[in-house]
Write a protein that holds these residues in place. Structure first.
Motif, PDB file in Angstrom:
ATOM      1  N   SER A 167      15.538   3.338   3.035  1.00  0.00           N
ATOM      2  CA  SER A 167      15.821   5.078   3.100  1.00  0.00           C
ATOM      3  C   SER A 167      16.628   5.664   1.943  1.00  0.00           C
ATOM      4  CB  SER A 167      15.664   5.744   4.013  1.00  0.00           C
ATOM      5  OG  SER A 167      16.025   6.662   4.103  1.00  0.00           O
ATOM      6  N   ASN A 168      16.120   6.174   0.832  1.00  0.00           N
ATOM      7  CA  ASN A 168      16.315   7.214   0.400  1.00  0.00           C
ATOM      8  C   ASN A 168      16.568   9.010   0.276  1.00  0.00           C
ATOM      9  OD1 ASN A 168      15.762   5.896  -1.832  1.00  0.00           O
ATOM     10  ND2 ASN A 168      13.646   6.027  -2.030  1.00  0.00           N
ATOM     11  N   PHE A 169      16.648   8.998   2.197  1.00  0.00           N
ATOM     12  CA  PHE A 169      16.910  10.204   2.341  1.00  0.00           C
ATOM     13  C   PHE A 169      17.503   9.909   3.764  1.00  0.00           C
ATOM     14  CE2 PHE A 169      12.158  10.211   0.241  1.00  0.00           C
ATOM     15  CZ  PHE A 169      12.434  11.116  -0.063  1.00  0.00           C
ATOM     16  N   THR A 170      17.484  10.550   4.104  1.00  0.00           N
ATOM     17  CA  THR A 170      18.474  11.294   5.523  1.00  0.00           C
ATOM     18  C   THR A 170      17.403  12.072   6.196  1.00  0.00           C
ATOM     19  OG1 THR A 170      20.434  12.635   5.344  1.00  0.00           O
ATOM     20  CG2 THR A 170      21.398  10.446   4.729  1.00  0.00           C
ATOM     21  N   GLU A 171      18.245  12.271   7.305  1.00  0.00           N
ATOM     22  CA  GLU A 171      17.389  13.304   8.474  1.00  0.00           C
ATOM     23  C   GLU A 171      17.374  14.317   8.255  1.00  0.00           C
ATOM     24  OE1 GLU A 171      18.114  11.791  12.162  1.00  0.00           O
ATOM     25  OE2 GLU A 171      18.045  10.788  12.844  1.00  0.00           O
ATOM     26  N   GLY A 172      19.381  14.880   7.836  1.00  0.00           N
ATOM     27  CA  GLY A 172      19.593  16.422   7.136  1.00  0.00           C
ATOM     28  C   GLY A 172      18.714  16.833   5.982  1.00  0.00           C
ATOM     29  N   GLY A 173      18.871  15.534   5.048  1.00  0.00           N
ATOM     30  CA  GLY A 173      17.766  15.712   4.065  1.00  0.00           C
ATOM     31  C   GLY A 173      16.479  16.278   3.969  1.00  0.00           C
ATOM     32  N   VAL A 174      15.310  15.450   4.944  1.00  0.00           N
ATOM     33  CA  VAL A 174      14.378  15.743   5.214  1.00  0.00           C
ATOM     34  C   VAL A 174      14.371  17.493   5.809  1.00  0.00           C
ATOM     35  CG1 VAL A 174      12.820  15.799   6.878  1.00  0.00           C
ATOM     36  CG2 VAL A 174      13.543  13.555   5.891  1.00  0.00           C
ATOM     37  N   MET A 175      15.447  17.815   7.331  1.00  0.00           N
ATOM     38  CA  MET A 175      14.999  18.633   7.281  1.00  0.00           C
ATOM     39  C   MET A 175      15.016  19.833   6.238  1.00  0.00           C
ATOM     40  SD  MET A 175      18.089  20.600   9.982  1.00  0.00           S
ATOM     41  CE  MET A 175      18.892  20.666   8.759  1.00  0.00           C
ATOM     42  N   TRP A 176      15.557  19.616   5.439  1.00  0.00           N
ATOM     43  CA  TRP A 176      16.225  20.789   4.332  1.00  0.00           C
ATOM     44  C   TRP A 176      15.235  20.974   3.777  1.00  0.00           C
ATOM     45  CZ3 TRP A 176      19.461  24.652   4.313  1.00  0.00           C
ATOM     46  CH2 TRP A 176      20.511  24.409   4.767  1.00  0.00           C
ATOM     47  N   ILE A 216       5.848   9.890   4.311  1.00  0.00           N
ATOM     48  CA  ILE A 216       5.528   8.443   4.505  1.00  0.00           C
ATOM     49  C   ILE A 216       7.332   7.735   4.182  1.00  0.00           C
ATOM     50  CG2 ILE A 216       4.438   7.119   2.518  1.00  0.00           C
ATOM     51  CD1 ILE A 216       2.411   9.344   1.794  1.00  0.00           C
ATOM     52  N   GLU A 217       8.525   8.183   4.007  1.00  0.00           N
ATOM     53  CA  GLU A 217       8.955   6.844   3.716  1.00  0.00           C
ATOM     54  C   GLU A 217       9.509   7.165   4.532  1.00  0.00           C
ATOM     55  OE1 GLU A 217      11.465   7.058   0.019  1.00  0.00           O
ATOM     56  OE2 GLU A 217       9.875   7.522  -1.453  1.00  0.00           O
ATOM     57  N   ALA A 218       9.379   8.453   5.798  1.00  0.00           N
ATOM     58  CA  ALA A 218      10.836   9.157   6.526  1.00  0.00           C
ATOM     59  C   ALA A 218      10.656   7.828   7.740  1.00  0.00           C
ATOM     60  CB  ALA A 218      10.275  10.219   7.764  1.00  0.00           C
ATOM     61  N   GLY A 219       9.388   7.050   7.311  1.00  0.00           N
ATOM     62  CA  GLY A 219       9.899   4.892   8.620  1.00  0.00           C
ATOM     63  C   GLY A 219      10.332   4.619   8.250  1.00  0.00           C
ATOM     64  N   ASN A 220      11.107   4.952   7.119  1.00  0.00           N
ATOM     65  CA  ASN A 220      12.414   4.216   7.055  1.00  0.00           C
ATOM     66  C   ASN A 220      14.498   4.593   6.930  1.00  0.00           C
ATOM     67  OD1 ASN A 220      10.554   1.945   5.525  1.00  0.00           O
ATOM     68  ND2 ASN A 220      11.122   3.044   4.050  1.00  0.00           N
ATOM     69  N   LEU A 221      13.618   5.551   7.331  1.00  0.00           N
ATOM     70  CA  LEU A 221      15.017   6.245   8.070  1.00  0.00           C
ATOM     71  C   LEU A 221      15.715   5.496   8.894  1.00  0.00           C
ATOM     72  CD1 LEU A 221      14.119  10.017   9.052  1.00  0.00           C
ATOM     73  CD2 LEU A 221      15.388   9.588   7.063  1.00  0.00           C
ATOM     74  N   GLY A 222      17.322   5.893   8.426  1.00  0.00           N
ATOM     75  CA  GLY A 222      18.142   4.983   9.420  1.00  0.00           C
ATOM     76  C   GLY A 222      18.510   3.433   8.520  1.00  0.00           C
ATOM     77  N   THR A 223      17.405   3.020   7.616  1.00  0.00           N
ATOM     78  CA  THR A 223      17.965   1.684   7.029  1.00  0.00           C
ATOM     79  C   THR A 223      18.276   1.896   5.498  1.00  0.00           C
ATOM     80  OG1 THR A 223      15.503   1.863   5.843  1.00  0.00           O
ATOM     81  CG2 THR A 223      15.647   0.861   8.668  1.00  0.00           C
ATOM     82  N   THR A 224      19.023   0.716   5.462  1.00  0.00           N
ATOM     83  CA  THR A 224      19.943   0.811   3.868  1.00  0.00           C
ATOM     84  C   THR A 224      17.711   0.681   2.885  1.00  0.00           C
ATOM     85  OG1 THR A 224      18.773  -1.581   3.747  1.00  0.00           O
ATOM     86  CG2 THR A 224      21.424  -1.012   3.990  1.00  0.00           C
ATOM     87  N   GLU A 242       0.490  -1.453   0.019  1.00  0.00           N
ATOM     88  CA  GLU A 242       0.113  -0.124   0.055  1.00  0.00           C
ATOM     89  C   GLU A 242       0.438   1.436   0.051  1.00  0.00           C
ATOM     90  OE1 GLU A 242      -3.515   1.905   2.255  1.00  0.00           O
ATOM     91  OE2 GLU A 242      -2.707   0.667   3.734  1.00  0.00           O
ATOM     92  N   GLN A 243       1.392   1.390   0.749  1.00  0.00           N
ATOM     93  CA  GLN A 243       2.590   2.317   0.432  1.00  0.00           C
ATOM     94  C   GLN A 243       3.601   2.830  -0.563  1.00  0.00           C
ATOM     95  OE1 GLN A 243       6.316   2.315   3.670  1.00  0.00           O
ATOM     96  NE2 GLN A 243       6.357   4.481   2.994  1.00  0.00           N
ATOM     97  N   GLN A 244       3.510   1.989  -1.251  1.00  0.00           N
ATOM     98  CA  GLN A 244       4.501   1.740  -2.810  1.00  0.00           C
ATOM     99  C   GLN A 244       3.899   2.204  -3.330  1.00  0.00           C
ATOM    100  OE1 GLN A 244       5.260  -2.107  -3.078  1.00  0.00           O
ATOM    101  NE2 GLN A 244       7.700  -1.882  -2.975  1.00  0.00           N
ATOM    102  N   ILE A 245       2.403   2.401  -2.972  1.00  0.00           N
ATOM    103  CA  ILE A 245       0.965   2.242  -4.207  1.00  0.00           C
ATOM    104  C   ILE A 245       0.498   3.434  -3.888  1.00  0.00           C
ATOM    105  CG2 ILE A 245      -1.221   2.366  -4.708  1.00  0.00           C
ATOM    106  CD1 ILE A 245      -1.404  -0.897  -4.730  1.00  0.00           C
ATOM    107  N   MET A 246       0.847   4.178  -2.605  1.00  0.00           N
ATOM    108  CA  MET A 246       0.762   5.377  -2.065  1.00  0.00           C
ATOM    109  C   MET A 246       2.180   6.476  -3.169  1.00  0.00           C
ATOM    110  SD  MET A 246      -0.255   7.304   1.616  1.00  0.00           S
ATOM    111  CE  MET A 246      -0.957   5.668   1.831  1.00  0.00           C
ATOM    112  N   LEU A 247       2.732   6.286  -2.718  1.00  0.00           N
ATOM    113  CA  LEU A 247       4.232   6.902  -3.129  1.00  0.00           C
ATOM    114  C   LEU A 247       4.287   6.832  -4.722  1.00  0.00           C
ATOM    115  CD1 LEU A 247       6.876   5.636  -1.043  1.00  0.00           C
ATOM    116  CD2 LEU A 247       6.220   7.679  -1.093  1.00  0.00           C
ATOM    117  N   VAL A 248       3.246   5.777  -5.401  1.00  0.00           N
ATOM    118  CA  VAL A 248       3.474   5.984  -7.074  1.00  0.00           C
ATOM    119  C   VAL A 248       1.891   7.295  -6.903  1.00  0.00           C
ATOM    120  CG1 VAL A 248       2.597   4.902  -9.217  1.00  0.00           C
ATOM    121  CG2 VAL A 248       4.646   4.270  -7.838  1.00  0.00           C
ATOM    122  N   VAL A 249       1.532   7.105  -6.637  1.00  0.00           N
ATOM    123  CA  VAL A 249       0.388   7.952  -7.054  1.00  0.00           C
ATOM    124  C   VAL A 249       0.374   9.297  -6.735  1.00  0.00           C
ATOM    125  CG1 VAL A 249      -2.256   8.323  -5.827  1.00  0.00           C
ATOM    126  CG2 VAL A 249      -1.747   5.840  -6.911  1.00  0.00           C
TER     127      VAL A 249
END
Length: 192
Positions: free
Chosen positions: A150-159, A140-148, A64-71
């Motif tokens: 994740s496409n984002f870092t905490e700093g990237g989200v902050m920016w 939505i993807e922030a739940g994966n922060l700190g894992t492989t 569902e999360q992947q579908i939501m991201l594509v939508v």
């Protein structure tokens, strides 16, 4: 038989010099820019169709999360496409030549009162909407922060949040300056 009254004749316009004609005619140099944006619009249509096709093909094996991201990506493409339409139609109408759409059933409602400042505010709001969709995808993807995964870092989200807030404050600033300008014009005209 009484003679028909003649309509008052308008005063003839003074001839326009060569240099003013050249300056005024230079607005047509923007035409290739608008044609380029129309080509970019076509590219976005192709991108949308490609992403929609991938969504349909992978709808049964995606989460569902992947579908939501594509939508959300599809919504992002539509909002960018709307931004392109505002720039193409509003910019051409404001800076190049009239489209003469008055009375046309498909005339955009906003086109009848578009000018440079209205266009700026509409563009700023569209950019905030696009940024909001992008930020929502990040959250939505922030739940994966700190894992492989994740496409984002905490700093990237902050920016991203700071850039989004900058867009919001810029839009507020544009609207505020526009309002001050309108109030100044009303006072000069004796309305205030």
């Amino acid at each position: 038989m009484t003679p028909e009254p003649k309509a008052p004749s308008a005063a003839p316009l003074p001839p326009v010099g060569l240099f003013p004609k050249l300056i005024f005619g230079s607005r047509w140099l923007q035409l290739p820019l608008y044609i380029g944006l129309i080509v970019a619009q076509a590219v976005y249509v192709l991108l949308f169709l490609k992403e929609l096709w991938h969504l349909v093909l992978h709808s049964f094996d995606a989460s569902e999360q992947q579908i939501m991201l594509v939508v959300l990506g599809l919504i992002d493409v539509v909002m960018i496409s709307n931004l392109l339409i505002m720039v193409i139609v509003g910019g051409y109408e404001t800076f190049v030549s009239r489209l003469n759409l008055t009375g046309h059933p498909d005339e955009p409602e906003w086109l009848s009162h578009v000018n440079a400042s209205v266009l700026k505010i509409k563009l700023a709001m569209a950019i905030i909407g696009i940024s909001s969709i992008s930020l929502l995808r990040t959250f939505i993807e922030a739940g994966n922060l700190g894992t492989t995964r994740s496409n984002f870092t905490e700093g990237g989200v902050m920016w991203q949040v700071l850039i989004h807030l900058t867009f919001i404050f810029s839009a507020i600033g544009i609207a505020w300056v526009d309002r001050l300008s309108d109030n100044g014009h009303h006072k000069e005209a004796g309305h205030g």
